[in-house]
Design a protein around this motif. Sequence first.
Motif, PDB file in Angstrom:
ATOM      1  N   THR A 157      38.275  54.395  66.104  1.00 52.67           N
ATOM      2  CA  THR A 157      38.204  55.854  66.010  1.00 52.67           C
ATOM      3  C   THR A 157      38.188  56.299  64.558  1.00 52.67           C
ATOM      4  N   PHE A 158      39.079  55.704  63.759  1.00 56.39           N
ATOM      5  CA  PHE A 158      39.112  56.042  62.339  1.00 56.39           C
ATOM      6  C   PHE A 158      37.810  55.666  61.647  1.00 56.39           C
ATOM      7  N   PHE A 159      37.270  54.506  61.987  1.00 53.66           N
ATOM      8  CA  PHE A 159      36.029  54.074  61.350  1.00 53.66           C
ATOM      9  C   PHE A 159      34.881  55.029  61.697  1.00 53.66           C
ATOM     10  N   ALA A 160      34.769  55.382  62.979  1.00 55.94           N
ATOM     11  CA  ALA A 160      33.701  56.285  63.403  1.00 55.94           C
ATOM     12  C   ALA A 160      33.823  57.639  62.712  1.00 55.94           C
ATOM     13  N   SER A 161      35.065  58.111  62.538  1.00 56.05           N
ATOM     14  CA  SER A 161      35.268  59.392  61.871  1.00 56.05           C
ATOM     15  C   SER A 161      34.952  59.293  60.383  1.00 56.05           C
ATOM     16  N   ASN A 162      35.347  58.185  59.749  1.00 57.23           N
ATOM     17  CA  ASN A 162      35.102  58.022  58.314  1.00 57.23           C
ATOM     18  C   ASN A 162      33.636  57.813  57.995  1.00 57.23           C
ATOM     19  N   ILE A 163      32.905  57.231  58.927  1.00 58.77           N
ATOM     20  CA  ILE A 163      31.498  56.935  58.652  1.00 58.77           C
ATOM     21  C   ILE A 163      30.693  58.221  58.460  1.00 58.77           C
ATOM     22  N   THR A 164      31.224  59.338  58.972  1.00 60.09           N
ATOM     23  CA  THR A 164      30.541  60.620  58.782  1.00 60.09           C
ATOM     24  C   THR A 164      30.609  61.090  57.330  1.00 60.09           C
ATOM     25  N   LYS A 165      31.461  60.437  56.513  1.00 66.36           N
ATOM     26  CA  LYS A 165      31.619  60.846  55.114  1.00 66.36           C
ATOM     27  C   LYS A 165      30.724  60.047  54.168  1.00 66.36           C
ATOM     28  N   VAL A 166      29.848  59.223  54.735  1.00 60.67           N
ATOM     29  CA  VAL A 166      29.013  58.366  53.892  1.00 60.67           C
ATOM     30  C   VAL A 166      28.184  59.184  52.905  1.00 60.67           C
ATOM     31  N   ALA A 167      27.547  60.231  53.385  1.00 61.74           N
ATOM     32  CA  ALA A 167      26.684  61.032  52.520  1.00 61.74           C
ATOM     33  C   ALA A 167      27.467  61.778  51.451  1.00 61.74           C
ATOM     34  N   ASP A 168      28.768  62.035  51.682  1.00 59.73           N
ATOM     35  CA  ASP A 168      29.583  62.796  50.741  1.00 59.73           C
ATOM     36  C   ASP A 168      30.286  61.915  49.712  1.00 59.73           C
ATOM     37  N   GLY A 169      29.980  60.635  49.676  1.00 58.08           N
ATOM     38  CA  GLY A 169      30.612  59.726  48.709  1.00 58.08           C
ATOM     39  C   GLY A 169      31.070  58.431  49.335  1.00 58.08           C
ATOM     40  N   GLY A 170      31.106  58.384  50.676  1.00 55.87           N
ATOM     41  CA  GLY A 170      31.522  57.161  51.348  1.00 55.87           C
ATOM     42  C   GLY A 170      30.572  56.000  51.132  1.00 55.87           C
ATOM     43  N   TRP A 171      29.391  56.291  50.599  1.00 55.87           N
ATOM     44  CA  TRP A 171      28.428  55.223  50.318  1.00 55.87           C
ATOM     45  C   TRP A 171      28.929  54.305  49.210  1.00 55.87           C
ATOM     46  N   PHE A 172      29.776  54.818  48.313  1.00 54.64           N
ATOM     47  CA  PHE A 172      30.173  54.027  47.153  1.00 54.64           C
ATOM     48  C   PHE A 172      30.895  52.731  47.527  1.00 54.64           C
ATOM     49  N   PRO A 173      32.003  52.796  48.307  1.00 52.58           N
ATOM     50  CA  PRO A 173      32.669  51.529  48.643  1.00 52.58           C
ATOM     51  C   PRO A 173      31.794  50.601  49.469  1.00 52.58           C
ATOM     52  N   LEU A 174      30.869  51.170  50.271  1.00 50.05           N
ATOM     53  CA  LEU A 174      29.982  50.322  51.057  1.00 50.05           C
ATOM     54  C   LEU A 174      29.004  49.577  50.155  1.00 50.05           C
ATOM     55  N   VAL A 175      28.496  50.268  49.126  1.00 47.53           N
ATOM     56  CA  VAL A 175      27.590  49.609  48.175  1.00 47.53           C
ATOM     57  C   VAL A 175      28.332  48.522  47.407  1.00 47.53           C
ATOM     58  N   VAL A 176      29.554  48.841  46.949  1.00 48.98           N
ATOM     59  CA  VAL A 176      30.367  47.853  46.224  1.00 48.98           C
ATOM     60  C   VAL A 176      30.627  46.632  47.094  1.00 48.98           C
ATOM     61  N   ALA A 177      31.031  46.874  48.344  1.00 44.96           N
ATOM     62  CA  ALA A 177      31.310  45.763  49.259  1.00 44.96           C
ATOM     63  C   ALA A 177      30.052  44.938  49.521  1.00 44.96           C
ATOM     64  N   GLY A 178      28.909  45.620  49.662  1.00 48.64           N
ATOM     65  CA  GLY A 178      27.663  44.900  49.916  1.00 48.64           C
ATOM     66  C   GLY A 178      27.280  43.991  48.762  1.00 48.64           C
ATOM     67  N   VAL A 179      27.401  44.509  47.531  1.00 44.59           N
ATOM     68  CA  VAL A 179      27.062  43.708  46.349  1.00 44.59           C
ATOM     69  C   VAL A 179      27.987  42.500  46.240  1.00 44.59           C
ATOM     70  N   ILE A 180      29.288  42.728  46.413  1.00 45.81           N
ATOM     71  CA  ILE A 180      30.244  41.623  46.295  1.00 45.81           C
ATOM     72  C   ILE A 180      30.049  40.613  47.418  1.00 45.81           C
ATOM     73  N   PHE A 181      29.728  41.087  48.616  1.00 45.10           N
ATOM     74  CA  PHE A 181      29.472  40.172  49.737  1.00 45.10           C
ATOM     75  C   PHE A 181      28.292  39.260  49.422  1.00 45.10           C
ATOM     76  N   VAL A 182      27.238  39.823  48.837  1.00 42.17           N
ATOM     77  CA  VAL A 182      26.071  39.007  48.464  1.00 42.17           C
ATOM     78  C   VAL A 182      26.461  37.967  47.419  1.00 42.17           C
ATOM     79  N   LEU A 183      27.255  38.371  46.423  1.00 46.87           N
ATOM     80  CA  LEU A 183      27.677  37.436  45.391  1.00 46.87           C
ATOM     81  C   LEU A 183      28.493  36.285  45.976  1.00 46.87           C
ATOM     82  N   LEU A 184      29.447  36.614  46.848  1.00 47.51           N
ATOM     83  CA  LEU A 184      30.318  35.581  47.409  1.00 47.51           C
ATOM     84  C   LEU A 184      29.553  34.629  48.314  1.00 47.51           C
ATOM     85  N   THR A 185      28.685  35.174  49.158  1.00 48.88           N
ATOM     86  CA  THR A 185      27.935  34.302  50.071  1.00 48.88           C
ATOM     87  C   THR A 185      26.900  33.468  49.323  1.00 48.88           C
ATOM     88  N   THR A 186      26.333  34.031  48.254  1.00 45.94           N
ATOM     89  CA  THR A 186      25.389  33.257  47.443  1.00 45.94           C
ATOM     90  C   THR A 186      26.090  32.087  46.773  1.00 45.94           C
TER      91      THR A 186
END
Length: 672
Positions: A459-488
């Motif tokens: 429930t919390f995740f679904a509610s927070n995902i609505t904030k992506v356009a307002d700045g929630g994209w930042f931690p997702l981008v950071v996590a995505g970049v770091i995930f690529v680095l670690l898996t590589t």
Amino acid sequence: MIGARKASVENEIGDPHKSTWNLYAGLAHLKGMTTIQPGEEQIAPPAPLAKPAPPALPALMLGAIGVVFGDIGTSPLYAMKESFIGPHPLAVDRMHIFGVLSLVFWWLMLIVTLKYVFVAMRADNKGEGGSFALLALISRHISGVRQQATLVALGVLAAALFYGDAMLTPAISVLSAVEGLTIVEERLEPLVVPLASLILIALFLIQSRGTARIGKLFGPIVLIYFAALAVLGVANIVARPEVLGIVNPIWAIQFFAYDPKLAFLAMGSVFLAVTGAETLYADMGHFGRKAIGLSWLTLVYPCLMLNYMGQGALLLGNPAAVENPFYLMAPEWARLPLVLIATAATIIASQAVISGAFSVTHQAIQLGFIPRLKTLHTSERAVGQIYIPSVNWGLLIMLLVLIASFGESTRLASAYGISVVGTMIITTAMLAFLVFHVWRWNRVVAGTTIALFAIVDGTFFASNITKVADGGWFPLVVAGVIFVLLTTWAKGRQLMRDKLAADTVPLDVFIDSAGPSVHRIGGTAVFLTAASEGVPAALLHNLKHNQVLHERILILTVKVEEVPSIAPEERLQVTSLSHGFYRVTLHYGFMDDVDVPRDLAAIEQPCGASLDLMRTSFFLGRQKLIASRDVAGMALWRERLFAWMLKTSESAMDFFKLPTNRVVELGSQLRI
């Protein structure tokens, strides 16, 4: 470069018998000590040393209050304000105030008390908590390749999300505290961003000096802060005692019944009240389950709720105070001192997150997630107090960019929360593995417990995902970049191991052939290798070019096991072979400090004598990776990324603390 054979120093490409962490092949089982063949000798470990008495419970509780609860303790600075004037504003009336407060009360009860204090904190790996410790604990009991791969993916994603949280927590905490100056004097608003930036710069500048002395002040300062929370709360509750009724969950139910859509969207802001809950489990190894649990139940939770209810009481009588209810609870004369106390608390909360980033990075390096990074120890007594310059300056740069870009805590709040709830969902998923496959709870009890946690987190995740356009994209981008680095890095190390293992030469054949016939010279040679079998490439190259062997040859492998720590007296293992050859293994936990010369000093029998560094040479193998389209492996861009990571990692000489004037490096080129 000399030659092009197959072995390398441990951690240059990783150890195939420690946690492999290969997302594609699954997690390797924890390997026990190397099997000793009949007739071979082994050094018996010394008798265990007496352990010092643990600190008294009150001291542990005070330390936990200062370190563990700084993040969740500073949530009152912004949680209520964001719930009403955030991306999805609410009417400041009795129904919404009581509904939000009831949600805060019960979410803290369900998430912090039930999930973390009563369930997650029972899942300790030799006293340690956190996603890495939980992952290592579960992996020892899971045999399926698919399940292991899922667990590894979850662990890597949790680490990636953590770094996003580590960037956002200091930014929003310090900024929201300094914004209190505008309540004291509105004309000070232009100074908020520069002052918050200066505070954070100063905080990061002192990291290299260690935090032992500052840490002693953490507990008392945060204790004063929590006392201020409670006093302010009670002072306002007295005027509106009916606010105590929010403990009745009917208010939360009515909130959703009145406007389900708006209530659901508001959950993203209400969630800010529980951010920091995951640190209770992550820091369990420092203070223990009992100290953290008692501190939460007897002090932190009551003080937080008194303050939240005090803010609610203030809003009932003065809806305009919603612009900053935390500071407006205090009388005018007390607001400046409150700003100072709150700022000190946010600095401490930020310090805890920064130290956590160092610890997580250190564990990730030990477990093979991240390339070696320069790590400095800031305390002679406490091994866990470390400083990683690249992490320190990287976090600072990102924090300054965040503060300059978002400018105020209200905008930052939209970015904050997504990484935290993502980590909580991963913890729930790993707890599901734990209760079903390790603890083997009754399936009804286990299913009900995990379903409850999953519904709340989802429930919390679904509610927070609505904030992506307002700045929630930042931690997702950071996590995505770091995930690529670690898996590589994980995939690249696996490809290198496979490539280097193709031409393995059996060690027993080499010893029988070269041992009695090659000219021997005095002294000891230590050849570091990741492989537990075969001849190290550096040994072959040395023999090829120098045509001699030392009188005593140690083939050394460093293994990092899936436990937090291994006692110093249990680390060293020596197997006597023949013709002056010895197979040596050093075992470390993923939180231990690796120091090869220090731990090799325990060698005596059957090697004949202790290690004399002035008559010992350390031989290392180093590979230069060449990205190629001609060899099946990763995508070319990932191969180039891996080659860059390999090149920029700290040298094995520094990582293993080898004496610089006793090291010989032999290199080769490799295509994957």
